[in-house]
Design an enzyme around this catalytic site. Structure first.
Site, PDB file in Angstrom:
ATOM      1  N   PHE A 147      11.099 -20.034 -37.672  1.00  0.00           N
ATOM      2  CA  PHE A 147      10.347 -20.593 -38.804  1.00  0.00           C
ATOM      3  C   PHE A 147       9.519 -21.809 -38.443  1.00  0.00           C
ATOM      4  CE2 PHE A 147      14.463 -22.808 -38.770  1.00  0.00           C
ATOM      5  CZ  PHE A 147      14.052 -24.131 -38.787  1.00  0.00           C
ATOM      6  N   LYS A 191       9.300  -9.064 -36.001  1.00  0.00           N
ATOM      7  CA  LYS A 191      10.252  -9.439 -37.046  1.00  0.00           C
ATOM      8  C   LYS A 191      10.195 -10.963 -37.171  1.00  0.00           C
ATOM      9  CE  LYS A 191      13.775 -10.870 -38.035  1.00  0.00           C
ATOM     10  NZ  LYS A 191      14.096 -12.082 -38.887  1.00  0.00           N
ATOM     11  N   GLU A 215      14.016 -17.632 -25.622  1.00  0.00           N
ATOM     12  CA  GLU A 215      13.602 -19.040 -25.659  1.00  0.00           C
ATOM     13  C   GLU A 215      14.426 -19.675 -26.758  1.00  0.00           C
ATOM     14  OE1 GLU A 215      12.725 -22.380 -26.224  1.00  0.00           O
ATOM     15  OE2 GLU A 215      11.078 -21.698 -27.490  1.00  0.00           O
TER      16      GLU A 215
END
Length: 482
Positions: free
Chosen positions: A159, A183, A256
């Site tokens: 986000f 996604k 990551e």
């Protein structure tokens, strides 16, 4: 789909998961609310397991294969259209993520660069040539290499950078010619869907890209575990990343994950520069960067003066309405995250730490917080605090600084402020991280340079446009008489 230039409560975005350009109609919607005021920003029609399978089937079936120039053209046109819609995208990022509008506009520029560099790579021949007559056992031949796209990649994004993180996964894959199923985070899906729509408008064959949101087991887990998927690229938490590594099966995995990045300030440092870097690294993007400054390590001899200057600098980072251009620090992603950060501060204070500035929370807003006398084993030091917290710790000498820096499970990035080249070189060699930036924040990079961490920060596989394109391909060799 209707395009909006300003997000208001009277102007709700109605969006949907997209399977090769076609909206999913499921009757099950995800509500996306503004973290600052709670207003509904938009809704997204969610996908189910059948939709996930359909997206995989369509991607694998394929379609018209783009030439290198055509891939370049799609990415370059997307870049141009993104700039034309800069304010629209910035408003959307601010509305769904709570990031201040100046940060949202900055993110548009970064995503532009990702598209720019990815498009440029499309025009480069990435093959190699090896002469075979270079040893007594050689022959008069040459070996050639070429890179071929994977059949299908899955990209799972967080986000904290609703546009740039998505661009960093989609653009290299498309530059390589690899179809992608995206996604995005359920907390910031609207910006991701807008970018996907922009790529379609730029001429991308729809089979090359789908975007799905839905229940974890129906979408994320189904994509990660499907043996037909060649690669999963994930940016997010350590816990989820390690679960993906355990369940993905026989496929490439790019992880990551988190960071606990230090800014290390030596006694020979330019203090004005050090203070500026500490503030920028700690408070930009509401501290929600994996490469944000999470720990400020200052040599004891200058700690008092540094702290005094830093507190004054931190006062410039005003916290409030993200839509106000004067605001420098918006919300964190939601109130639950702010409550967690508040508890982390409270735990440190209970163990003797002192809050010199900020620390107050209102909903999802948390004031930029400067805190000193934090124990080295406090939660905010050992774990990643994803918000505008700036704990200051002191160290005696370089040995102590290196030991303290390396003492956490993370190894993403670091910044060192010094005017001594010998010291700088030692930090470059001895810090157990993926990046060491001298006289710069830990997060500094350009969008095509290699980027990635070690230890719990990732597998050491690098992102950045050039390295990512390599990951989205396989190398084929062939040889010929010469």
């Amino acid at each position: 789909m209707k395009e909006e230039t300003l997000i208001t409560t009277e102007n709700i975005i109605k969006s949907a998961s997209l399977i090769a350009g076609k909206p999913v109609i499921s009757g099950k919607t995800l509500a996306v609310n503004n973290p600052y005021n709670g207003h509904l920003v938009g809704t997204v029609e969610m996908a189910g397991l059948n939709d996930t399978q359909a997206a995989i089937d369509i991607a694998l079936k394929g379609g018209r294969v783009l030439t290198r120039y055509e891939r370049y053209s799609v990415l370059d046109k997307t870049r141009t259209m993104l700039l034309e819609r800069k304010e629209e995208f910035a408003q959307l990022i601010t509305a769904e993520a709570g990031l201040c509008i100046t940060e949202a506009r900055y993110e548009i520029g970064r995503a532009h660069d990702v598209l720019l560099f990815a498009s440029m790579e499309c025009l480069k021949d990435d093959g190699q040539v090896f002469s075979c007559d270079i040893s007594p056992n050689g022959k008069q031949r040459k070996i050639f290499t070429l890179r071929e796209p994977l059949k299908l990649a899955v990209a799972i994004t967080p986000f904290n950078h609703p546009l740039n993180q998505v661009a960093h996964k989609i653009a290299p894959a498309l530059a390589a010619g690899t179809p992608v199923i995206l996604k995005p985070s359920e907390k910031t899906p609207l910006t991701a869907i807008r970018l996907v729509e922009l790529l379609y408008q730029a001429g991308l064959p729809t089979y090359m890209l789908s975007v799905l949101l839905g229940d974890t087991k129906d979408v994320a887990e189904a994509l990660v575990q499907d043996p037909r998927v060649d690669l999963v690229s994930f940016t997010g938490s350590v816990a989820v990343g390690k679960k993906i590594a355990q369940t993905a099966g026989y496929k490439k995995v790019i992880l990551e994950l988190g960071g606990n990045d230090p800014l290390i300030v030596l006694e020979d440092a330019n203090l004005d520069l050090a203070v500026t870097l500490a503030a920028e690294g700690s408070f930009r993007n509401s501290g929600q960067r994996c490469t944000a400054v999470k720990r400020i390590l200052v040599q004891e001899s200058i700690a008092k003066e540094f702290t005094k200057r830093f507190v004054e600098k931190a006062k410039e980072y005003t916290c409030g309405d993200p839509a106000n251009p004067e605001t420098k620090v918006g919300t964190v992603i939601d109130e639950q995250s702010a409550l967690y950060l508040e508890s982390v501060v409270d735990k440190a204070v209970a163990r003797g730490a002192r809050v010199l500035l900020g620390g107050k929370r209102t909903g999802a807003l948390l004031q930029p917080t400067v805190i000193v006398d934090v124990p080295r084993d406090a939660q905010m030091i050992v774990q990643e605090s994803f918000g505008p917290l700036a704990p200051i710790l002191t160290f005696k000498d370089i040995d102590d600084a290196i030991s303290l820096s390396n003492s956490t499970a993370f190894g993403l990035s670091s910044g060192v402020v010094t005017n001594n080249m010998e010291h700088a070189i030692r930090f470059v060699k001895e810090l157990k991280v993926g990046t060491v930036n001298i006289n710069e924040v830990p997060g500094y990079r350009i969008e095509n340079s290699p980027f990635g961490g070690i230890k719990d920060s990732g597998l050491g596989i690098k992102e950045g446009v050039i390295e990512a394109i390599k990951c989205f391909t396989t190398v084929k060799t062939f040889s010929m008489p010469w």
